[in-house]
Design a protein around this motif. Structure first.
Motif, mmCIF file in Angstrom:
data_model
loop_
_atom_site.group_PDB
_atom_site.id
_atom_site.type_symbol
_atom_site.label_atom_id
_atom_site.label_comp_id
_atom_site.label_asym_id
_atom_site.label_seq_id
_atom_site.Cartn_x
_atom_site.Cartn_y
_atom_site.Cartn_z
ATOM 1 N N THR A 175 0.857 -1.042 -0.141
ATOM 2 C CA THR A 175 0.073 -0.181 -0.089
ATOM 3 C C THR A 175 0.713 1.073 -0.023
ATOM 4 N N GLY A 176 0.401 2.430 -0.707
ATOM 5 C CA GLY A 176 1.114 3.507 -0.698
ATOM 6 C C GLY A 176 1.539 3.999 0.771
ATOM 7 N N PRO A 177 2.632 4.771 0.526
ATOM 8 C CA PRO A 177 3.310 5.329 -0.671
ATOM 9 C C PRO A 177 4.577 4.494 -1.271
ATOM 10 N N ALA A 178 5.002 3.535 -0.566
ATOM 11 C CA ALA A 178 6.051 2.706 -0.923
ATOM 12 C C ALA A 178 5.557 1.362 -1.118
ATOM 13 N N MET A 179 5.455 0.978 -2.616
ATOM 14 C CA MET A 179 4.881 -0.437 -3.183
ATOM 15 C C MET A 179 6.183 -0.941 -3.656
ATOM 16 N N ARG A 180 6.251 -2.261 -3.749
ATOM 17 C CA ARG A 180 7.367 -2.931 -4.213
ATOM 18 C C ARG A 180 6.825 -3.752 -5.604
ATOM 19 N N THR A 187 7.618 1.752 -6.327
ATOM 20 C CA THR A 187 6.853 2.675 -6.903
ATOM 21 C C THR A 187 5.382 2.770 -6.250
ATOM 22 N N GLU A 188 4.503 3.711 -6.853
ATOM 23 C CA GLU A 188 3.261 3.667 -6.332
ATOM 24 C C GLU A 188 2.121 4.085 -7.431
ATOM 25 N N VAL A 189 1.138 3.002 -7.644
ATOM 26 C CA VAL A 189 0.195 3.076 -8.581
ATOM 27 C C VAL A 189 -1.112 2.605 -8.014
ATOM 28 N N PRO A 190 -2.201 3.188 -8.632
ATOM 29 C CA PRO A 190 -3.539 2.973 -8.447
ATOM 30 C C PRO A 190 -3.716 1.503 -7.914
ATOM 31 N N PRO A 191 -4.551 1.276 -7.065
ATOM 32 C CA PRO A 191 -4.709 -0.305 -6.722
ATOM 33 C C PRO A 191 -5.891 -0.974 -7.749
#
Length: 217
Positions: free
Chosen positions: A176-181, A201-205
């Motif tokens: 979950t944001g802000p740090a996604m792997r 990165t961070e992208v919409p779920p």
């Protein structure tokens, strides 16, 4: 605008600097016209190093992320690919250049129709677009040699690994944001999977995403 000059600059200053050096990937990025898949109001930003809105709270990845994921999928001409989240159709087109067949699932019919039109105009005929919920995979054409999930997930459902052929590669954005792997999973032997973390990165779920199991005391 000189799109070809901008494309070359994008490849040299963004994509190569992200360790994307596979000549097949670089040639594919040079060939597929990214500007054609960008919504018209943002076409002048087609080669910029940031995400672009597609509407419906969806985004188009940055060029360097698209190219890096394409390289990590390690596609070959006989591969059958599953993409969850068609979006603009650009990543679909990139994968179709290197693979035998791409099955792309999008739950928003409007996005799927727009992407399909772009793909056909660009002469991409080895991509089948499906409208539906791909949050738990897409069993109809399984197993797949490569799976790319373009929306983030709090956890990866096991069904995706079950739909990955031996020797297959899977890319998922977890957390979950802000740090996604961004995780790469390689199905090395029957029932054996190897994992590597690529970058953050961070992208919409992903819509209809599964939720982590709750602890029960």
């Amino acid at each position: 605008m000189d799109f070809e000059a901008l494309r070359r600059t994008m490849i040299d200053t963004q994509i190569r600097t992200w360790d994307v050096l596979d000549p097949r990937v670089l040639a594919t990025v040079a060939q597929v016209k990214r500007e054609f898949f960008v919504p018209t109001p943002y076409r002048h930003l087609a080669f910029a190093d940031f995400t672009l809105p597609l509407g419906h709270s969806e985004i188009m990845w940055t060029p360097k992320m698209e190219a890096r994921v394409l390289q990590e999928l390690d596609l070959h001409e006989q591969d059958r690919v599953l993409e969850i989240g068609t979006g603009s159709g650009y990543l679909t087109a990139l994968m179709a250049q290197l693979a035998g067949m791409v099955h792309s699932v999008e739950d928003r019919a409007e996005l799927s129709r727009t992407a399909e039109g772009r793909l056909r105009v660009q002469g991409v005929h080895n991509a089948h677009l499906h409208v539906g919920d791909g949050s738990t995979g897409w069993a109809d054409n399984a197993p797949y040699d490569a799976i790319c999930i373009t929306g983030s997930l709090p956890v990866l459902p096991e069904v995706f690994k079950e739909q990955l052929s031996v020797g297959g590669r899977l890319i998922a954005i977890l957390g979950t944001g802000p740090a996604m792997r961004v995780r790469r999973i390689f199905h090395s032997q029957p029932g054996i999977f190897e994992y590597s973390e690529l970058f953050e990165t961070e992208v919409p779920p992903l819509r209809h995403k599964p939720l982590p199991a709750r602890f029960v005391f």
